[in-house]
Design an enzyme around this catalytic site. Sequence first.
Site, PDB file in Angstrom:
ATOM      1  N   ASP A  27       0.827  -1.203   0.000  1.00 20.98           N
ATOM      2  CA  ASP A  27       0.000   0.000   0.000  1.00 20.98           C
ATOM      3  C   ASP A  27       0.864   1.257   0.000  1.00 20.98           C
ATOM      4  OD1 ASP A  27      -2.383   1.380  -0.003  1.00 20.98           O
ATOM      5  OD2 ASP A  27      -2.744   1.169   2.151  1.00 20.98           O
ATOM      6  N   ASN A  29       1.229   3.504  -2.898  1.00 21.93           N
ATOM      7  CA  ASN A  29       1.734   3.982  -4.193  1.00 21.93           C
ATOM      8  C   ASN A  29       1.223   5.396  -4.501  1.00 21.93           C
ATOM      9  OD1 ASN A  29       2.746   1.421  -4.445  1.00 21.93           O
ATOM     10  ND2 ASN A  29       1.395   0.784  -6.122  1.00 21.93           N
ATOM     11  N   ARG A  31       0.151   7.760  -2.420  1.00 19.89           N
ATOM     12  CA  ARG A  31       0.744   8.787  -1.556  1.00 19.89           C
ATOM     13  C   ARG A  31       2.199   9.054  -1.921  1.00 19.89           C
ATOM     14  NH1 ARG A  31      -1.359   5.835   3.585  1.00 19.89           N
ATOM     15  NH2 ARG A  31      -1.922   4.364   1.931  1.00 19.89           N
ATOM     16  N   SER A  72      -7.332  -5.694  -5.303  1.00 19.67           N
ATOM     17  CA  SER A  72      -8.382  -6.288  -4.467  1.00 19.67           C
ATOM     18  C   SER A  72      -9.714  -6.309  -5.201  1.00 19.67           C
ATOM     19  CB  SER A  72      -8.528  -5.504  -3.159  1.00 19.67           C
ATOM     20  OG  SER A  72      -9.260  -4.311  -3.369  1.00 19.67           O
ATOM     21  N   ASN A  75     -10.958  -2.908  -5.386  1.00 20.83           N
ATOM     22  CA  ASN A  75     -10.251  -1.873  -6.143  1.00 20.83           C
ATOM     23  C   ASN A  75     -10.968  -1.479  -7.438  1.00 20.83           C
ATOM     24  OD1 ASN A  75      -6.941  -2.973  -5.077  1.00 20.83           O
ATOM     25  ND2 ASN A  75      -8.124  -1.239  -4.337  1.00 20.83           N
ATOM     26  N   TRP A  76     -12.014  -2.232  -7.818  1.00 15.54           N
ATOM     27  CA  TRP A  76     -12.820  -1.828  -8.984  1.00 15.54           C
ATOM     28  C   TRP A  76     -13.534  -0.517  -8.734  1.00 15.54           C
ATOM     29  CZ3 TRP A  76     -11.607  -4.532 -13.086  1.00 15.54           C
ATOM     30  CH2 TRP A  76     -11.224  -5.882 -12.938  1.00 15.54           C
ATOM     31  N   ARG A  78     -12.197   2.134  -7.973  1.00 19.46           N
ATOM     32  CA  ARG A  78     -11.330   3.250  -8.397  1.00 19.46           C
ATOM     33  C   ARG A  78     -11.730   3.738  -9.789  1.00 19.46           C
ATOM     34  NH1 ARG A  78      -5.414   2.314  -5.734  1.00 19.46           N
ATOM     35  NH2 ARG A  78      -6.222   1.661  -3.715  1.00 19.46           N
ATOM     36  N   ARG A 195       1.992  -4.938   6.188  1.00 21.24           N
ATOM     37  CA  ARG A 195       1.293  -3.898   5.428  1.00 21.24           C
ATOM     38  C   ARG A 195       2.143  -2.640   5.459  1.00 21.24           C
ATOM     39  NH1 ARG A 195      -4.902  -2.508   4.439  1.00 21.24           N
ATOM     40  NH2 ARG A 195      -4.576  -0.718   3.075  1.00 21.24           N
ATOM     41  N   LEU A 202      -6.716  -4.938   7.435  1.00 18.94           N
ATOM     42  CA  LEU A 202      -6.431  -6.047   6.521  1.00 18.94           C
ATOM     43  C   LEU A 202      -7.059  -5.858   5.143  1.00 18.94           C
ATOM     44  CD1 LEU A 202      -6.634  -9.123   8.927  1.00 18.94           C
ATOM     45  CD2 LEU A 202      -4.634  -7.811   8.219  1.00 18.94           C
TER      46      LEU A 202
HETATM   47  C1  IPE Z   1      -5.364  -2.882  -0.266  1.00 19.93           C
HETATM   48  O1  IPE Z   1      -5.045  -1.547  -0.411  1.00 19.93           O
HETATM   49  C2  IPE Z   1      -5.338  -3.547  -1.609  1.00 19.93           C
HETATM   50  C3  IPE Z   1      -4.033  -3.704  -2.216  1.00 19.93           C
HETATM   51  C4  IPE Z   1      -2.886  -3.367  -1.696  1.00 19.93           C
HETATM   52  C5  IPE Z   1      -4.057  -4.323  -3.521  1.00 19.93           C
HETATM   53  P1  IPE Z   1      -6.166  -0.419  -0.590  1.00 19.93           P
HETATM   54  O2  IPE Z   1      -5.437   0.871  -0.716  1.00 19.93           O
HETATM   55  O3  IPE Z   1      -7.095  -0.790  -1.685  1.00 19.93           O
HETATM   56  O4  IPE Z   1      -6.958  -0.532   0.789  1.00 19.93           O
HETATM   57  P2  IPE Z   1      -7.894   0.499   1.550  1.00 19.93           P
HETATM   58  O5  IPE Z   1      -8.915   0.990   0.562  1.00 19.93           O
HETATM   59  O6  IPE Z   1      -7.021   1.624   2.007  1.00 19.93           O
HETATM   60  O7  IPE Z   1      -8.468  -0.261   2.689  1.00 19.93           O
HETATM   61  C1  IPE Z   2      -1.442   0.295  -3.431  1.00 18.34           C
HETATM   62  O1  IPE Z   2      -1.301   1.663  -3.442  1.00 18.34           O
HETATM   63  C2  IPE Z   2      -1.669  -0.274  -4.805  1.00 18.34           C
HETATM   64  C3  IPE Z   2      -3.022  -0.796  -5.037  1.00 18.34           C
HETATM   65  C4  IPE Z   2      -4.013  -0.820  -4.173  1.00 18.34           C
HETATM   66  C5  IPE Z   2      -3.279  -1.322  -6.356  1.00 18.34           C
HETATM   67  P1  IPE Z   2      -2.545   2.634  -3.425  1.00 18.34           P
HETATM   68  O2  IPE Z   2      -2.939   2.928  -4.829  1.00 18.34           O
HETATM   69  O3  IPE Z   2      -3.626   2.113  -2.553  1.00 18.34           O
HETATM   70  O4  IPE Z   2      -1.893   3.920  -2.765  1.00 18.34           O
HETATM   71  P2  IPE Z   2      -2.533   4.917  -1.713  1.00 18.34           P
HETATM   72  O5  IPE Z   2      -3.099   4.096  -0.592  1.00 18.34           O
HETATM   73  O6  IPE Z   2      -3.584   5.693  -2.432  1.00 18.34           O
HETATM   74  O7  IPE Z   2      -1.379   5.777  -1.266  1.00 18.34           O
HETATM   75 MG    MG Z   3      -4.123   2.291  -0.624  1.00 14.99          MG
END
Ligand code: IPE
Ligand code: IPE
Ligand code: MG
Length: 247
Positions: A27, A29, A31, A72, A75-76, A78, A195, A202
């Site tokens: 997690d 990327n 930020r 995840s 993540n859809w 987004r 994490r 989680l």
């Molecule tokens: C968890 O990170 C999923 C992955 C690292 C692939 P997210 O950034 O999606 O989680 P939340 O939304 O902060 O809980």
């Molecule tokens: C994790 O980084 C990568 C994925 C969930 C695919 P994020 O994209 O969740 O980065 P933040 O949490 O917005 O910083």
């Molecule tokens: Mg994230």
Amino acid sequence: MASQAQSDLAHGGASGHGARHVAIIMDGNGRWAKKRFLPRIAGHRAGVEAVRRVARAARELGLECLTLYAFSSENWKRPANEVADLMRLLRHFIESDLDEFHANGVRLRVIGHYRALDPALVDLIEQAVERTSANTGPIIAIALNYGAQDELVRAAQSIVRRVQSGQLDPEAIGIDDVEAGLDTAGLPPLDLLIRTSGEQRLSNFMLWQAAYAELYFTDTLWPDFDGSALAEAIDAFRLRDRRFGGL
Ligand code: IPE
Ligand code: IPE
Ligand code: MG
């Protein structure tokens, strides 16, 4: 200075640290990119570099299995362009790195409902998994369209099918039957769950498997994570007193 995990390795103890299976919620990327006034995709690209570094380090540290949460089932939610960027990066990563994995004896596995992804990507994933399936080195498992709740629902469905076909008596269903239906069936038990980025949740990752895993949270953003950060987490793990409910 080399960490304890790294120096054990140098002295021949490939897995003296006792961690067989490490999983990482990668997690931070977005930020990482924001801090640099860059678009989120730049953070995801830097995140792929971190995956390369950490996969190499996992081999050097003698892990049997490294599981990486890449996308995840939530993540859809987004924006479509970010989802498309992530899928493109995934495809490029498999195309560019599979030879190195294969040459190093790595077995690629995928957990999650990856079959719902784009059919061309599903083909690429299945070919990659198949190509490395006879290797005998460490397993790199990528969690794609993965959600632990969805995984448990699919495991329940496979149990129901076994019951309906008369192969399994409902009264005899046990923990092993659930585990056999999970995407992680056959992987070593989860020892350490990391994490990055400071969040302490989680996010629907390996809920069943984490029952007795040690949890490790670090403020390091995923694109800044590297082999020594992994070794540091494993050093913290080896100092934990794991009791599994006993004494
Ligand atoms: C968890 O990170 C999923 C992955 C690292 C692939 P997210 O950034 O999606 O989680 P939340 O939304 O902060 O809980
Ligand atoms: C994790 O980084 C990568 C994925 C969930 C695919 P994020 O994209 O969740 O980065 P933040 O949490 O917005 O910083
Ligand atoms: Mg994230």
